[in-house]
Every structure is written in C-alpha cells, then in structure tokens.
Design a protein around this motif. Structure first.
Motif, short mmCIF file in Angstrom:
data_model
loop_
_atom_site.label_atom_id
_atom_site.label_comp_id
_atom_site.label_asym_id
_atom_site.label_seq_id
_atom_site.Cartn_x
_atom_site.Cartn_y
_atom_site.Cartn_z
N THR A 112 39.45 10.27 -49.15
CA THR A 112 40.25 9.43 -48.16
C THR A 112 41.65 9.10 -48.27
OG1 THR A 112 37.92 8.03 -48.16
CG2 THR A 112 39.80 7.27 -46.63
N SER A 113 41.94 8.99 -49.87
CA SER A 113 43.64 8.59 -49.99
C SER A 113 44.26 9.94 -49.87
CB SER A 113 43.50 8.30 -51.32
OG SER A 113 42.89 9.00 -52.41
N THR A 114 43.58 11.22 -50.11
CA THR A 114 44.14 12.37 -49.92
C THR A 114 44.22 12.74 -48.23
OG1 THR A 114 43.15 13.30 -52.06
CG2 THR A 114 43.96 14.83 -50.24
N VAL A 115 43.54 12.39 -47.61
CA VAL A 115 43.50 12.63 -46.21
C VAL A 115 44.65 11.89 -45.65
CG1 VAL A 115 42.49 12.17 -43.70
CG2 VAL A 115 41.13 12.88 -45.81
N LEU A 116 45.04 10.67 -46.06
CA LEU A 116 45.87 9.93 -45.69
C LEU A 116 47.25 10.29 -46.03
CD1 LEU A 116 46.66 7.33 -44.12
CD2 LEU A 116 46.48 5.96 -46.32
N SER A 117 47.38 11.00 -47.24
CA SER A 117 48.70 11.36 -47.82
C SER A 117 48.77 12.75 -47.09
CB SER A 117 48.38 11.94 -49.53
OG SER A 117 48.22 10.64 -50.16
N MET A 118 47.99 13.54 -46.65
CA MET A 118 48.25 14.85 -45.96
C MET A 118 48.76 14.38 -44.55
SD MET A 118 44.64 17.08 -46.48
CE MET A 118 44.53 17.96 -48.13
N LEU A 119 48.17 13.42 -43.77
CA LEU A 119 48.62 12.92 -42.57
C LEU A 119 49.90 12.63 -42.61
CD1 LEU A 119 45.19 11.03 -41.13
CD2 LEU A 119 46.19 13.55 -40.54
N SER A 120 50.31 11.79 -43.42
CA SER A 120 51.68 11.23 -43.64
C SER A 120 52.76 12.01 -44.13
CB SER A 120 51.48 9.68 -44.49
OG SER A 120 51.22 10.11 -45.65
N CYS A 121 52.34 13.33 -44.30
CA CYS A 121 53.31 14.57 -45.02
C CYS A 121 53.74 14.18 -46.50
CB CYS A 121 54.24 14.65 -44.15
SG CYS A 121 54.07 15.11 -42.41
N GLU A 122 53.15 13.25 -47.11
CA GLU A 122 53.32 13.03 -48.27
C GLU A 122 52.72 14.41 -49.36
OE1 GLU A 122 51.35 9.61 -50.05
OE2 GLU A 122 52.61 8.23 -48.65
N ILE A 123 51.80 14.92 -48.89
CA ILE A 123 51.42 16.42 -49.38
C ILE A 123 51.95 17.34 -48.11
CG2 ILE A 123 49.59 18.00 -49.83
CD1 ILE A 123 47.89 15.42 -50.73
N VAL A 124 52.83 18.10 -48.57
CA VAL A 124 53.36 18.96 -47.53
C VAL A 124 52.45 20.31 -47.44
CG1 VAL A 124 55.49 20.40 -47.19
CG2 VAL A 124 55.51 18.03 -48.41
N GLU A 125 52.21 21.09 -48.55
CA GLU A 125 51.31 21.86 -48.41
C GLU A 125 49.92 21.96 -48.07
OE1 GLU A 125 52.63 25.24 -47.68
OE2 GLU A 125 54.51 24.52 -47.79
#
Length: 800
Positions: free
Chosen positions: A754-767
């Motif tokens: 879940t935390s990774t999903v949130l980071s992906m949606l907020s563009c904290e994880i770019v690629e």
C-alpha cells in the motif's frame, strides 16, 4: 483584425527550436483577441482567453493560471456568456475594453466614462489585466479592482465609504457556472473585520476586527501576516487587505467557493495539481448558536447557553436547532434602578472569538469600570491592538477556540456568580439521594441482567465468540431513538440496500444526521459479521474511514449507526445517477489518494492490522466535500502479532474485486486488498464497472485495460465524460493505469504494497515497473455461491 497572428506563429516555431520564448501579453488599439487565441503574461504565469466549462457551449473571457489544469481566477462576462465561438476581445473606439459577439454587439465593457487616445491592454504576470495609458504609463482600469471569486497575491480587497467604492470577492453560482453566486466576501470600514455574506446581506462568516497582526477570530493567521499579509486603513471609512508570496516560485491564491468556503490553494509541481486547505467547521457559520449561545466544534452538542442564560425555545434547542439562541434567566440589577442588592459583576469567558457589532470606549478609560458604569453595556473585552470594546446588544456568534482567542466579560447579576448553599443540607440531600439511587440502580441492574441472560440464551450467537472487554467498548444506541430518528424506518428515508440490509437516513435529537444500517431478516450476513464490523471499526480513527456512532441489539434487531455521508457512495458517481457531476479528473485523483491513505492506515498505521476483504466502489462513501471514506467492515479480518496472511474456507467478497489466490484458495493478505484497490482504480479511470464490463471478447475491465496497455493505447481507457482534455492529463492516465495494472497482477508477490502504491500515485517513485498479465478472475468453485444482481457481497460457504 486577428492578433498579430503571423508573429504568434513565429513565436511557436521559435519555442520548438530554441530554449527561449517571448509571450504575447498585449493588445493595442488596432488589434483584437479571437476566440481561439490567448494572451500570455510576460513570465508565462497567466493567460487570458475564452473558455467553457463542463462541455457547455457557453463561452466566457477569463484570466487563468497557465497550467495543465484549467484554473480560472477572473471572469469578465460572468452575467452574459457568449453562445458560440464567434466572440472577440478588443479596445473599442471610446477607450473601453469590450467583448463583442458574432454580430459585433457589446456583451461586456469596462464602462469607463472618460476616453483616452493611446491605450493598450496588458496581462501582467501577477494575473492583473490592465488598460494602460501609453502616454504616461498609468492604469486607466485594472481587473484587480474588479475581483471575481479569487484573491491573488498583490490584489487588494478594499472599501472606501467616502467614494462609495469597494472590491469584494463574489462566488460562482456553482463549480461550472461563473455567474455571481450566493456568497460575497468583503472587508469592513476602519478594519472592523471581514464578512462572508449570503444572499446579499445575511452574515455567513465573520473574521473579527484587525488588531495589527491578525483578525482576532483567526488566531492562526499571525504566521501569514508575518509572511506577507498587509491590512490597512488610510482614512476613516476605508480599509484594505492584501497578501504577497515572498517566494516567486510558489503559486498560491484564495478562492471563495460556491458553497461559501474560503479555500487556500497552492500548486504542487510534483502532483501537477492544487493542494487545497480549508478549515471550516460548523461553528464557522455565523450565528450557529444564536444570541448568548457559545459554539464549540469539539463538543456534543456544539452549542451551549452562557452561564445565567437558558434556551429561548427548549424544543428547538433539544432538536439541534440553536439559532433562536438564549435568554437571560435573571434581570440585571442596574435595570431595576434600585439600591437593594449587590452590583452586577462580570463572567469571564476565556479564549473565545468575540461577537460583532461592538463599540470602542475611549482608550484612557478603565475598561471594566466604564462598562460597569453604563447599564447598556452588557459585555466588554480589552484587546491588545484594538482597545476597550463593549457591547450593548445581543451577543451573537461567540465561538470557543482550542487555542488563542480573547477574553470576553459578560455582565451577570451578582447572585448568579456567587450562589451560596448550606453545606449541611447539600451533604444530607446527597446521602439520601445516593441511598435511593443505589437501591434503584441495584433493582434495575438485576432486572437488566435477567433480561440480558434471557436474550443471551435466545441469541447466543451474537456475543458468544466475543470477549467481554470488547463488548464494554461498544457504543450502544436505543432502538426507540433510532426508530424516531428514521420516522419508524419509513421507506422515504431509505438511502439504499446492500448485503446486510437496508440503510436509512436519520436525525438524532441533537441535530446530528446519521445513517442507520438495519439487518434484513433475509440477509446472509449474520451475528458474526455484525459484531465483527462493530468491534473492528470502533477501534479505528482516520479521516478516510467512515465513523461508527453506535450500534443497537434490541428487539431481535441488529443495527449499525454511522455518520451520514450526504453524497452517498462512489458507485453512484462512477456508474449511476450522479455521473454527470463527476467530470473533473482532479476530483477523481483526490478520491483515489484518499482511498489509498485509508487503506494504508488499515494495513500499516493503525494499532491493528486490518484486511478489509470487500473493497469496492459501493463501499466508498463521500462526505459533503467529496472526501472518500472506506465503509462496511463486516468482512474485515484482524491480523494478530506479526502475521501478514491467512487462509479461510469461507470466502467472502464481491464478484470482480476478489484476487485469484483468495477466490480460488481462500488465501488473503494485504495484497488481496491491493488487488481490489487496483480494480477500483481502473474503474475510476474508465467510468466502467469491472464485473459488468463487456467489450468484444473481453469479459473484464482488467482484461480490456491489459489489451490497451499492450497495444500502446492505454489513454483510451480514460472515461470520455471527463471534461479535461486527454492531452492535458495524459501523463496521469498512463501513470494511474500502470499502477492499477500492477495492483491486479496474478501473483500476489508481484503486487506493490500500500505505501508503495501511494508513492507511485504521488510521483515520489518516478519510474514505474512494467506490469505483468493480470488475473481475470471469475467465481469458479464447486462450493456453493450466493450472488445478487445488485452487486452485493457474496459468500462462498464452508467450514471456517
């Protein structure tokens, strides 16, 4: 003529081949702005052009931030939109800025009476459109002095009684209609405060007067003032208010919304969206508790009468309508004009927002003494930066703050502040009454215990598997109260019906609106699901989880009582009657983020680890501001200790949302909720329901999304009802579809947490990684299955 069109084309070519550009920010007397053209301010921050809202044919000329998200901050022809795209904007022969329709008739004008020969219109990088006298550089007219609904840096809200001039914010009629709405925000002369007025002249919100650093009913504003806010009064009868943003890279402004709320908005370059801050609560509504009533949003009920006062209308007060206010219980001594009795004194009410309609005493007087010597003075406050304030009329709109605020001293008769009682009489009365109460309590406790044992023997399933410590924490609401609240469960009060049973809208005696979920006798969900939901959700507190108010187990009834969500469930907005109101992509993004934050709390941040097991659009409720709240925890499971997965032979959930390992093998974990979230995310993107999707040979929305992904056409997944252009939100569509497909991958270990999903949606994880093929899950089991056509929860039955 068209606005230097050839020059404009050259500029676009230069933009493609060079790293610099020069924006067209000016219209001269011999030029016009056509419907398809725009002015761009010199720093590229703002643009001026024609626009439409929500697929409407009505056209307006407006100033907007030059961003991927349409953000209109000023509208010229608010009252008279164009009906087609033939309009033009230009400087007329009499020196006015005008909008002309296709017949060259004036739709809007600056209405200047004096004419200037050499003029040009310039869009400044502050967002101010100015009509400039080229001979001396002076501004003949400027949009900043004729505000719409938005308050921009360096703009002034002002009032000048002597010249009969003012600049106020006027809300839109609705989010899609720029016509002047119900609410106006204006500053009062001599810094007496700022009001939001409803329907012309009805106070809706009040800031309190300016003390040199803040409006006194906005104690949190002090930091803003130190960071660029300016308030002043040049002469009697005048006042102005403006703010600035020291960091030029920050885009920030305020808007008075169509619902009467002032929102602070700051652009997030990372999210490519506006971060919105609004702190309104019920006590912000002017006069919520009437005269001599105090409002505290942290208390239930929120309104109380001042000490020495009682409600004017008891029935209304008990029903949660407090606007009639309170009345004095005992007249003041000074009103009797008698020498008998002691002088009136003052009750101190600390840390409150002071009422309006005050009068200032001269600064050289003792504040308390001056008020005490004037019988018309019913309250006073001595405020740093303002002086001695006193009131001679009803005290309306007093608010209790958690911190900050001022001290208000209310005049009361001496006996009400100094009541003396015979201590012996009190002790004797207490002993007698205590003995009687103990006897009564013992009698009723035995009777209640007897009734409880009888009910327990009859319906032992309800409590037999629950610990006594859990039951003691349950909030209990009486059946009679819920029956009255829902008008005896009248069908007109029904909000909908799910697997548990019907849901009714109700209203408690304190005025709080509620939703009552009543178990149907035909429901497949029994005592275990009921108790599971109560125990689970009563332990959870998060803004994106629905709040449980109480439960009822009485008269063979099982009911759950929740806070009422005025906008119902998400599925109505995605697939049902409210879909026409759900055309804004930024709104959908906000809802996705809220659901993900709620899920993160369940999985990681709460003191219990909860797997929901039935996440779907109908179980996402929306409050009045469309904030999402996860609901229906009847199928949820709590993980003890460090466990992160479990299995069951009793599979529960909803067709189309269940992960493959759960549907076929009964294995559930955080990753099974992630699968459901991925399906929900694809539904929000597309506006289509996974379980009833049909496209050629594709049976599921997940399969269709996978097909588009492999064909490089994933932007075709976008809901066509969204009014955002596909090009403006293309990056978002691709990213969100990518995340959705990652969540519905067949192998649970491949799905992000879940935390990774949130980071992906907020563009904290770019690629983002490329997704693997999703699972196209159907219910294929030899076990018995129950499924309703209205998309309610199913259960695959077996021993547990």
């Amino acid at each position: 003529m068209g606005i230097r069109f050839g020059y404009f084309v050259l500029l676009l070519i230069f933009t493609c081949f060079f790293t610099f550009s020069s924006a067209i920010d000016i219209i001269n007397a011999n030029e016009s702005l056509a419907n398809s053209e725009a002015l761009i301010s010199n720093g590229n921050r703002f643009k001026l052009g024609f626009f439409s809202r929500s697929n409407s044919s009505r056209r307006y000329l407006g100033i907007m931030y030059n961003l991927p998200v349409m953000t209109v901050v000023w509208v010229a022809n608010r009252n008279k939109p164009l009906n087609d795209s033939s309009g033009t904007f230009q400087i007329s022969s009499d020196g006015n800025l005008v909008i002309l329709d296709g017949r060259k008739e004036i739709v809007w004008s600056t209405n200047l009476s004096s004419s200037v020969a050499n003029l040009s219109a310039v869009l400044l990088d502050t967002g101010n459109l100015v009509l400039q006298d080229n001979s001396n550089g002076e501004y003949v007219w400027e949009s900043f002095r004729h505000a719409s609904d938005s308050f921009l840096p360096t703009m002034r809200l002002f009032v000048d009684v002597n010249r009969n001039e003012k600049n106020v914010l006027m809300s839109w009629t609705s989010p899609d209609d720029p016509a002047p709405g119900r609410f106006a925000m204006k500053i009062m002369p001599d810094l007496e405060g700022t009001y939001i007025l409803k329907d012309g002249n009805i106070p809706y919100w009040y800031s309190g007067p300016w003390n040199g650093q803040t409006f006194i009913r906005l104690p949190g504003m002090r930091a803003l003032y130190n960071d660029g806010t300016t308030v002043g009064s040049g002469s009697p009868g005048t006042a102005y208010y403006m703010f600035n943003v020291p960091n030029s890279s920050v885009l920030q402004y305020y808007v008075l919304t169509s619902s009467g709320v002032v929102e602070e908005r700051e652009w997030s370059y990372e999210k490519k969206a506006w971060d919105v801050t609004s702190t309104r609560n019920e006590c912000d509504i002017y006069g919520k508790c009437g005269s001599f009533g105090s409002c505290d949003a942290r208390e239930t009920p929120i309104c109380t009468c001042f000490r020495g006062f009682s409600p004017k209308a008891e029935d209304e007060w008990d029903a949660g309508n407090w606007t009639s206010g309170c009345t004095r219980e005992t007249p003041l001594k000074c009103e009797h004009n008698t020498s008998l009795g002691k002088e009136d004194e003052f009750l101190k009410m600390a840390g409150v927002g002071l009422p309006d309609h005050y009068i200032l005493f001269p600064v050289d007087k003792d504040c308390r003494g001056a008020c005490l010597g004037d019988c018309s003075c019913i309250a006073y406050a001595d405020v740093t930066g303002i002086g001695c304030m006193h009131w001679s009329h009803n005290l309306t709109d007093v608010v209790k703050f958690a911190s900050g605020g001022e001290d208000l001293y209310v005049r009361l008769p001496y006996p009400q502040l100094h009541k003396k009682h015979d201590r012996r009489a009190i002790i004797a009365t207490t002993v007698v009454m205590g003995s009687i109460l103990i006897g009564l309590c013992t009698y009723f406790a035995r009777k209640k215990l007897s009734n409880y044992r009888a009910r327990k023997n009859k319906k032992g399933l309800i409590f037999s598997q629950r610990k006594e410590s859990e039951l003691e924490e349950l909030p209990v609401v009486r059946f009679e109260m819920l029956s009255n609240a829902t008008e005896k469960f009248d069908r007109t009060k029904m909000l909908g019906e799910g697997g548990f049973g019907p849901v009714y809208k109700g209203k408690l005696p304190n005025g709080q609106e509620i939703a009552v979920k009543r178990q149907a006798r035909s429901s497949n969900q029994g005592a275990e699901e009921f108790m599971n939901e109560v125990v689970v959700i009563s332990k959870l507190q998060h803004r994106n989880l629905v709040k449980l108010i109480g439960c009822c187990v009485e008269h063979d009834e099982k009911m759950l009582v929740y806070e009422y969500m005025p906008n119902g469930s998400l599925d109505a907005f995605l697939f049902g009657s409210h879909k026409r109101e759900f055309h804004n992509w930024q709104m959908r993004k906000s809802i996705v983020a809220g659901i993900c934050r709620g899920l993160l709390y369940l999985h990681r941040d709460s003191r219990l680890k909860i797997i929901h097991r039935d996440l779907k659009a109908s179980n996402i409720l929306l409050d009045e501001e469309l904030n999402p709240k996860i609901s229906d925890f009847g199928m949820a499971r709590i993980f003890d200790g460090k466990a992160d997965q479990a299995n069951t032979t009793r599979v529960v959930g909803t067709y189309g949302y269940m992960s493959p390992e759960y549907a076929h093998r009964g294995m559930f974990s955080e990753k099974s909720d992630i699968y459901s979230f991925g399906v929900l995310l694809l539904e929000i993107l597309s506006g289509k329901k996974n379980s009833s999707f049909c496209d050629e040979d594709q049976q599921f929305l997940t399969a269709y999304a996978w097909k588009l992904w492999n064909e490089g056409k994933i932007t075709n997944l976008m809901d066509p009802s969204l009014y955002d252009s596909a090009s403006a939100i293309e990056d978002d569509i691709v990213r969100y579809a990518n995340v959705g497909l990652l969540c519905v991958q067949e192998i649970a270990a491949d799905r992000p947490n879940t935390s990774t999903v949130l980071s992906m949606l907020s563009c904290e994880i770019v690629e983002l990684p490329r997704p693997k093929q999703p699972a196209f899950v159907g219910i294929q089991s030899s076990q018995s299955t129950e499924l309703s056509s209205n998309d309610v929860t199913i259960s695959i039955l077996g021993g547990r």
